[in-house]
Scaffold this motif. Structure first.
Motif, PDB file in Angstrom:
ATOM      1  N   ALA A  11       0.806  -1.221   0.000  1.00  0.00           N
ATOM      2  CA  ALA A  11       0.000   0.000   0.000  1.00  0.00           C
ATOM      3  C   ALA A  11       0.838   1.269   0.000  1.00  0.00           C
ATOM      4  N   ASP A  12       2.141   1.181  -0.281  1.00  0.00           N
ATOM      5  CA  ASP A  12       3.001   2.363  -0.208  1.00  0.00           C
ATOM      6  C   ASP A  12       2.507   3.491  -1.115  1.00  0.00           C
ATOM      7  N   GLY A  13       2.150   3.145  -2.343  1.00  0.00           N
ATOM      8  CA  GLY A  13       1.688   4.172  -3.277  1.00  0.00           C
ATOM      9  C   GLY A  13       0.409   4.827  -2.818  1.00  0.00           C
ATOM     10  N   LEU A  14      -0.507   4.034  -2.286  1.00  0.00           N
ATOM     11  CA  LEU A  14      -1.757   4.589  -1.780  1.00  0.00           C
ATOM     12  C   LEU A  14      -1.506   5.497  -0.590  1.00  0.00           C
ATOM     13  N   MET A  15      -0.652   5.064   0.317  1.00  0.00           N
ATOM     14  CA  MET A  15      -0.369   5.865   1.504  1.00  0.00           C
ATOM     15  C   MET A  15       0.313   7.175   1.138  1.00  0.00           C
ATOM     16  N   GLU A  16       1.140   7.144   0.111  1.00  0.00           N
ATOM     17  CA  GLU A  16       1.762   8.390  -0.332  1.00  0.00           C
ATOM     18  C   GLU A  16       0.716   9.356  -0.875  1.00  0.00           C
ATOM     19  N   ARG A  17      -0.233   8.844  -1.636  1.00  0.00           N
ATOM     20  CA  ARG A  17      -1.295   9.701  -2.163  1.00  0.00           C
ATOM     21  C   ARG A  17      -2.147  10.299  -1.044  1.00  0.00           C
ATOM     22  N   LEU A  18      -2.237   9.590   0.076  1.00  0.00           N
ATOM     23  CA  LEU A  18      -3.098  10.036   1.169  1.00  0.00           C
ATOM     24  C   LEU A  18      -2.328  10.718   2.297  1.00  0.00           C
ATOM     25  N   GLU A  19      -1.089  11.092   2.043  1.00  0.00           N
ATOM     26  CA  GLU A  19      -0.327  11.825   3.059  1.00  0.00           C
ATOM     27  C   GLU A  19      -1.029  13.100   3.532  1.00  0.00           C
ATOM     28  N   PRO A  20      -1.754  13.817   2.663  1.00  0.00           N
ATOM     29  CA  PRO A  20      -2.445  15.014   3.148  1.00  0.00           C
ATOM     30  C   PRO A  20      -3.419  14.744   4.288  1.00  0.00           C
ATOM     31  N   GLN A  21      -3.951  13.524   4.391  1.00  0.00           N
ATOM     32  CA  GLN A  21      -4.847  13.219   5.505  1.00  0.00           C
ATOM     33  C   GLN A  21      -4.129  13.365   6.846  1.00  0.00           C
ATOM     34  N   THR A  22      -2.849  13.030   6.880  1.00  0.00           N
ATOM     35  CA  THR A  22      -2.064  13.231   8.093  1.00  0.00           C
ATOM     36  C   THR A  22      -1.595  14.674   8.213  1.00  0.00           C
ATOM     37  N   ALA A  23      -1.344  15.322   7.080  1.00  0.00           N
ATOM     38  CA  ALA A  23      -0.955  16.741   7.118  1.00  0.00           C
ATOM     39  C   ALA A  23      -2.028  17.580   7.808  1.00  0.00           C
ATOM     40  N   LEU A  24      -3.291  17.183   7.684  1.00  0.00           N
ATOM     41  CA  LEU A  24      -4.380  17.935   8.314  1.00  0.00           C
ATOM     42  C   LEU A  24      -4.271  17.947   9.834  1.00  0.00           C
TER      43      LEU A  24
END
Length: 853
Positions: A241-254
Motif C-alpha cells: 500500500a506504499d503508493g496509496l499511503m503516499e497519495r493520502l499523506e495530506p490526511q495526516t498533514a491535516l
C-alpha cells in the motif's frame, strides 16, 4: 449524487438572494456594487487614508494581533468601507512591536472571532440578513491537483488549484434531526489500489486534502462548529500500500498545524480576506495554529482551531520511544504508524462569529422544516506533510529544548516556516479552493437530544408540544450563554453497536444485538449509570445480516429497543457509516474501525460537557461493582476523594458455560452438518431463558487476574480531563496537551517525556471495587471444533467448564483435571456475579417485561 464541473469563479448550489454573494457556498460571483467602487477608490487611490484618518483604528486592530474583519454585512455602505480600510497592511511600527514568541491569549482569540461583529450599537442584526432564503446543496469541491502535497521545493510555490474544480453534489434537504443517516460518509472519494501489486488509480475524482467528515455539530456554548473526521490514510496500510499511503499523506498533514496571516487585501469579487502562509511569529493571533479557513453563509470567515495540538502531543508521546524509533517526525515515508492511535481521528473547531452566536444558541437558524438556513464552508490550507520537523516555538517546549531542537534535532527538529514556505506564499481565493461547502449548522445537541425528537414524533407537532419545545430552546439558549454550571449527569455510557454484524476478519455473523442491548442497558441502569448514548450502526451491516432460519432480510434498527427505556435515560443516534477495514489488528493490513472511532469521539465531544464521568464500551462488556459496593456512584465517590480522573479495568474474554448451552439444529451460521460430521460434535447455541451475564460468567483467570490484561483495558474517565479516548486508552489528556510556558505559569511539572500523574490514573481492585466481565459471543458453528479441542487438546480449549468448588486442581493425574465426560476444566466463576448480580438482573428483566406487556 451528481458530479458537475463548475466554472472557475462560481460554486454549485441554490442561488443566493444577495447580489455579489455567489451561487453556492458562502462566496460567489463578481458584482459591481457601490461597496466595490468605494473600496477601489479608498483602498487604491487614497492609501494615505490608512494613516491620515484611521491610524488609531489600525493600531487597535493590528496591535492586538492583526485581526482583519472578513466580508460581512453592515448597516450601511460607509461602515463597510471603513472596516475594509482598517484591514490594510500592518504598519511597520506595529509589526516590529510584535512579541517574538506566541502565547495563546483567549482575549485575542475572542477578538478574532468577533471580527465579523461590527454593529456599533451592539444590536442584533436582522435575522433575514444573516440566513439564506432556502436550503443549499451539500457539495464537495474537489481540487484534483496533487502537486502541493509532494513538493520538496523551497520555498514552497503557491498552490495552483485544478481548473476547474470538480463539484460532487449530495442533494438534500439534509434535515438536522436526520443528518447522520444522510451525510455522505461512505461516498467520500478516495484513490483505489491493488493489494497484490500496489498499483494506484483514480476510479473517481478525489481530493486527499479534504477531511473525511463523520460528524459536525455546534458545541454546547454556541462558540464553535466542531468537526469530527477520520484519517483515511490509516484504512489500508498493508505491504503493497506504499503508493496509496503516499497519495493520502495530506490526511495526516491535516493533523499538523500551520500558521497564516491576513494579507490586508480582499478578494475583489467577494470582499473576503486573503491569507498567506507565515511563521508563527508573524501570524495573526487566530492563525498561529490552524489548518482550515471557515466561511459561514453570512460571509464571515474565521480560522479553525484544534482542541489540542496533535503534533505537540505526538512529540511528547514519542519521547518515550526506544532509540531505534525515529522521534523526529510525526510521519515517516517508510513507516505505518498504525500503533499511534491518537492520529486516527481529527477534530477541529470553526469559531462562530459573535454576531451569529445568539442565533445559534437559540437555534433560530433551523426552520419548522428542520432544515438549517446557516451553512459552513471548510477550506483546507494545503501544505505538504512535515516529515522531519515540528512547528514549535519556545511557548511549546521552553527555551532550552527549543534551542536543542534547532541545533541537533535529537528530540525532533524545529520547522522553519520562512525557509520552507517563504514570506510571500499567498493562498488561493476561497472560491477557487477545494473545499466542503454548505455544511449545515444545526441546533446545539443537548444531553437528552433524542427526547425532543421522540416528543415531536409522538405529538405530531401539536401546539402544546411546540410551546414546550420553545421553552426548551430558550432554556438551552440561557444555558449556552451562561455556560454549564452543573453537570446534568454523574456517569454516562457510550456504545457503538448494531442489531447484527460481522466480527473482525469478517468471519462470524452475529444477529443478537437487540437481545444483548436490552439486557446490557437494564443491568447498567441497575448499577448506577444515568444515561446512555446509542450509536446504532445497524444500517451499515444490511448485506451481512441473516435472520434466523438462514433467510436474508432487512436488518432491523435498535431504536425499538431504545424506546423500551425512559427517554431521559437513553439517546438514540442513527450512525450508518461503514468501517473502512475490518481485519484483525495483527493482520499485515491491520484493521481500522473508522466508524467506531468516530462514534466514540463524537460521543465524548458532544455529550462530555454534560457529565462528570463517561465510558465507551460494548454491549458484551459488563461493569460489575464488587466488594461492599452496590453501584458505580459509590465507587466514583471513593476515587474522586483520591483525586482520580481515569479508572481502569482489566479485560479478558469469558468462556461460554457449557452446562447451559443447547444443540443448534438450524441450517445457519455454517451449521449444515459438515462440521458436526468432521468433529463428531454438534453446533451449540445460547438458551433464551438465561442472561448473557450468567451464560458467560466463567474466566480462564481467577480473581485478581494478571496485570498483563490491562493491555486491553476499559476505562471510566472524566471527559474534562481526557481530551481524546481510543477504545481502550486515554490517548490525550489535558496535562499532556499543556505547553511548557502554560505549565510553568500554573506550577505544573513539565518534561518532554510526559508522565501520567498516578494520582489521576487508578487501576480498580477487582475484589474490592469493580470488575469487567467480557461476555464475547461464540457462534454455533465454532462449537464443534472447540468441543473437539476441549476433549482431546486441552491447551486449545476456549469453552467454559468450571473448576470444582471454583478452585484449580494441581495434579499429574489427568483424570482429576477433567469432568466425568472427559472435558477439561478451564475457568473460574465470579461468585459475586453468580449469587448477587444474576438474580438481580433476572428480576429487573422480569419487571421490565411485565411492564411492557
Amino acid at each position: 449524487m451528481m458530479i458537475k464541473l463548475p466554472q472557475r469563479n462560481g460554486t454549485v448550489g441554490a442561488c443566493s438572494r444577495r447580489p455579489g454573494r455567489g451561487s453556492g457556498g458562502a462566496g460567489g460571483s463578481t458584482h459591481l456594487s457601490l461597496k466595490n467602487i468605494l473600496l477601489w477608490i479608498f483602498g487604491v487611490l487614497y492609501p494615505f487614508a490608512w494613516y491620515a484618518g484611521t491610524k488609531y483604528s489600525r493600531q487597535s486592530t493590528h496591535g492586538t494581533g492583526g485581526v482583519i474583519p472578513g466580508s460581512i454585512h453592515l448597516e450601511d455602505e460607509r461602515h463597510m468601507v471603513e472596516s475594509w480600510i482598517r484591514a490594510g497592511p500592518v504598519p511597520a511600527e506595529v509589526a516590529d512591536a510584535r512579541a517574538p514568541e506566541y502565547t495563546v491569549n483567549e482575549a485575542e482569540l475572542t477578538a478574532a472571532v468577533a471580527s465579523g461583529d461590527n454593529n456599533d450599537n451592539g444590536a442584533r442584526e436582522n435575522l433575514n440578513d444573516l440566513l439564506t432564503d432556502g436550503p443549499r446543496t451539500l457539495t464537495m469541491h474537489l481540487d484534483t491537483s496533487i502537486r502541493t502535497q509532494s513538493s520538496s521545493v523551497q520555498p514552497l510555490s503557491p498552490h495552483v488549484p485544478s481548473d476547474p474544480l470538480v463539484a460532487l453534489e449530495f442533494p438534500g434537504p439534509h434535515m438536522c434531526s436526520n443528518l447522520h443517516p444522510t451525510f455522505p460518509v461512505d461516498q467520500f472519494p478516495l484513490p483505489k489500489y491493488n493489494n497484490r501489486d500496489g498499483k494506484v488509480w483514480d476510479a473517481k475524482p478525489n481530493d486527499a486534502f479534504l477531511p473525511w467528515i463523520h460528524d459536525l455539530y455546534v458545541t454546547h456554548d454556541a462558540k464553535y462548529v466542531q468537526v469530527v473526521a477520520q484519517n483515511a490514510r490509516r484504512c489500508n496500510t498493508g505491504p503493497n500500500a506504499d503508493g496509496l499511503m503516499e497519495r493520502l499523506e495530506p490526511q495526516t498533514a491535516l493533523l499538523q498545524p500551520v500558521s497564516v496571516a491576513r494579507t490586508g487585501e480582499l478578494d475583489p469579487d467577494t470582499g473576503e480576506p486573503r491569507f498567506r502562509l507565515s511563521s508563527m511569529k508573524d501570524a495573526d493571533p487566530d492563525g498561529k495554529e490552524t489548518r482550515f479557513i471557515c466561511r459561514f453563509s453570512d460571509g464571515s470567515t474565521t480560522l479553525s482551531m484544534y482542541p489540542f495540538n496533535y503534533e505537540y502531543t505526538h512529540w511528547r508521546k514519542m519521547q518515550h520511544s526506544s532509540p531505534l524509533i525515529d522521534k523526529n517526525s510525526m510521519l515517516k515515508k517508510s513507516g505505518r504508524e498504525h500503533e499511534n492511535f491518537w492520529l486516527s481521528t481529527l477534530v477541529f473547531n470553526c469559531p462562530i462569529p459573535k454576531r451569529l452566536q445568539g442565533i445559534v444558541a437559540e437555534g433560530s437558524m433551523v426552520g419548522d422544516d428542520d432544515v438549517s438556513r446557516l451553512y459552513l464552508d471548510v477550506v483546507p490550507i494545503r501544505t505538504p506533510v512535515r516529515f522531519g520537523s515540528y512547528h514549535f516555538n519556545q511557548t511549546h517546549v521552553g527555551k532550552v529544548m527549543y534551542n536543542r531542537m534547532k541545533d541537533d534535532g535529537n528530540s525532533g527538529k524545529i520547522f522553519n516556516a520562512d525557509d520552507e514556505w517563504g514570506t510571500g506564499h499567498v493562498l488561493p481565493k476561497i472560491g477557487d479552493s477545494g473545499r466542503w461547502s454548505n455544511l449545515p449548522v444545526c441546533r446545539i445537541t443537548g444531553p437528552h437530544d433524542d427526547v425532543v425528537a421522540r416528543e415531536k414524533a409522538a405529538a405530531a407537532a401539536s401546539a402544546v408540544q411546540l410551546k414546550k419545545k420553545k421553552l426548551r430552546d430558550a432554556a438551552a439558549s440561557a444555558s449556552a450563554s451562561a455556560g454549564i454550571k452543573k453537570k446534568t449527569h454523574r456517569l454516562v455510557g457510550c456504545v457503538w453497536t448494531s442489531a447484527g454484524h460481522r466480527t473482525r476478519g469478517s468471519g462470524r455473523s452475529l444477529t443478537d444485538g437487540a437481545r444483548r442491548l436490552r439486557e446490557w442497558l437494564t443491568f447498567h441502569y441497575m448499577v448506577g449509570f444515568d444515561h446512555f448514548y446509542i450509536y446504532d450502526n445497524s444500517a451499515a451491516n444490511k448485506r451481512d445480516y441473516v435472520a434466523e432460519g438462514g433467510r436474508k432480510g432487512d436488518i432491523p434498527s435498535l431504536r425499538s429497543v431504545v424506546e423500551e427505556f425512559p427517554a431521559e435515560n437513553v439517546t438514540y443516534i442513527e450512525w450508518p457509516s461503514k468501517i473502512c477495514n475490518n481485519d484483525f489488528p495483527g493482520n499485515p493490513n491491520p484493521g481500522e474501525r473508522s466508524s467506531q472511532y468516530a462514534a466514540e469521539t463524537s460521543c465524548r465531544n458532544r455529550y462530555g460537557p454534560y457529565t462528570e464521568w463517561m465510558s465507551f464500551f460494548d454491549p458484551d462488556e459488563y461493569f460489575i461493582p464488587m466488594g461492599k459496593f452496590n453501584n458505580w456512584g459509590e465507587i466514583l465517590d471513593k476515587y474522586e476523594g483520591k483525586g482520580a480522573k481515569i479508572l481502569s479495568m482489566k479485560s479478558a474474554k469469558e468462556y461460554p458455560r457449557m452446562e447451559f448451552f443447547l444443540p443448534y439444529s438450524e441450517k445457519n451460521y455454517g451449521c449444515n452438518g459438515d462440521l458436526s460430521i468432521r468433529f463428531s460434535y454438534p453446533c451449540m447455541t445460547e438458551p433464551k431463558d438465561k442472561t448473557m451475564l450468567q451464560l458467560y460468567n466463567c474466566n480462564k483467570f481467577a480473581i485478581p487476574k494478571p496485570d498483563s490484561l490491562y493491555r486491553a483495558r476499559k476505562q471510566i474517565y472524566k471527559p474534562s480531563y481526557v481530551l481524546s479516548h481510543f477504545v481502550h486508552y486515554s490517548t490525550i489528556t489535558s496535562d499532556m496537551a499543556t505547553y511548557k510556558k502554560e505549565a510553568e505559569s500554573t506550577g505544573m511539572k513539565w518534561s518532554a517525556k510526559f508522565m501520567e500523574n498516578k494520582k489521576y490514573n487508578k487501576n480498580l481492585d477487582e475484589q474490592l471495587d469493580g470488575i469487567l466481565l467480557h461476555a464475547k459471543a461464540v457462534i454455533p458453528r465454532e462449537f464443534p471444533e472447540q468441543l473437539h479441542f476441549c476433549h482431546n487438546k486441552w491447551n486449545d480449549c476456549r469453552l467454559g467448564y468450571p473448576w470444582p468448588d471454583n478452585k484449580a486442581i494441581v495434579s499429574k493425574d489427568k483424570s482429576k483435571l477433567c469432568n466425568k465426560d472427559g472435558f477439561v476444566y478451564t475457568c473460574f466463576i465470579n461468585d459475586t456475579v453468580e449469587k448477587l448480580w444474576v438474580p438481580r438482573l433476572e428480576e429487573a428483566l422480569k419487571k421490565k417485561a411485565a411492564t411492557m406487556n
